[in-house]
Design a protein around this motif. Sequence first.
Motif, PDB file in Angstrom:
ATOM      1  N   LYS A  16      45.016  -9.329  62.002  1.00  0.00           N
ATOM      2  CA  LYS A  16      46.050  -9.710  61.041  1.00  0.00           C
ATOM      3  C   LYS A  16      45.480 -10.223  59.719  1.00  0.00           C
ATOM      4  O   LYS A  16      46.203 -10.335  58.739  1.00  0.00           O
ATOM      5  CB  LYS A  16      46.945 -10.784  61.649  1.00  0.00           C
ATOM      6  N   PHE A  17      44.188 -10.526  59.679  1.00  0.00           N
ATOM      7  CA  PHE A  17      43.581 -11.045  58.457  1.00  0.00           C
ATOM      8  C   PHE A  17      43.496  -9.932  57.424  1.00  0.00           C
ATOM      9  O   PHE A  17      42.927  -8.870  57.682  1.00  0.00           O
ATOM     10  CB  PHE A  17      42.187 -11.604  58.763  1.00  0.00           C
ATOM     11  N   LYS A  18      44.076 -10.134  56.274  1.00  0.00           N
ATOM     12  CA  LYS A  18      44.105  -9.150  55.173  1.00  0.00           C
ATOM     13  C   LYS A  18      44.632  -7.802  55.654  1.00  0.00           C
ATOM     14  O   LYS A  18      44.082  -6.749  55.357  1.00  0.00           O
ATOM     15  CB  LYS A  18      42.738  -8.989  54.536  1.00  0.00           C
ATOM     16  N   ASP A  19      45.686  -7.845  56.443  1.00  0.00           N
ATOM     17  CA  ASP A  19      46.357  -6.654  56.992  1.00  0.00           C
ATOM     18  C   ASP A  19      45.436  -5.797  57.855  1.00  0.00           C
ATOM     19  O   ASP A  19      45.639  -4.597  57.993  1.00  0.00           O
ATOM     20  CB  ASP A  19      46.974  -5.801  55.881  1.00  0.00           C
ATOM     21  N   GLY A  20      44.414  -6.364  58.426  1.00  0.00           N
ATOM     22  CA  GLY A  20      43.535  -5.660  59.347  1.00  0.00           C
ATOM     23  C   GLY A  20      42.535  -4.727  58.700  1.00  0.00           C
ATOM     24  O   GLY A  20      41.851  -3.989  59.407  1.00  0.00           O
ATOM     25  N   ALA A  21      42.424  -4.718  57.389  1.00  0.00           N
ATOM     26  CA  ALA A  21      41.500  -3.792  56.722  1.00  0.00           C
ATOM     27  C   ALA A  21      40.055  -4.094  57.099  1.00  0.00           C
ATOM     28  O   ALA A  21      39.267  -3.170  57.365  1.00  0.00           O
ATOM     29  CB  ALA A  21      41.681  -3.875  55.212  1.00  0.00           C
TER      30      ALA A  21
END
Length: 102
Positions: A34-39
């Motif tokens: 989930k951190f930075k939309d998983g990028a």
Amino acid sequence: MSDNWIVQNLNSALETWNEKLSEIWTLLSQDPEKFKDGAIWDVINMVNGALKGIGYGLLVLFFAVGIVRTCGSFADVKFHLRTRADMPLLRTEYGTCTSTCY
């Protein structure tokens, strides 16, 4: 609140400290997906997959190098297969393989 400037500065410093600790705790307790939309997590998974592929390739390569060093040459490997084919249990498998594979 007190009119004392020392107390006000200490309260302000403690509030800032608590805010920063709260931000740090939020970052540490967050899922990597989930951190930075998983990028970032997607990049880590791609690198992990690439390293696994490289690792498996090196494993096979060094295994083959070890076999060749142990046997000395490919001629010894063929001789080894021929001598093992003389065993009763392997004779039919070797005969089938040599007649269909070559």
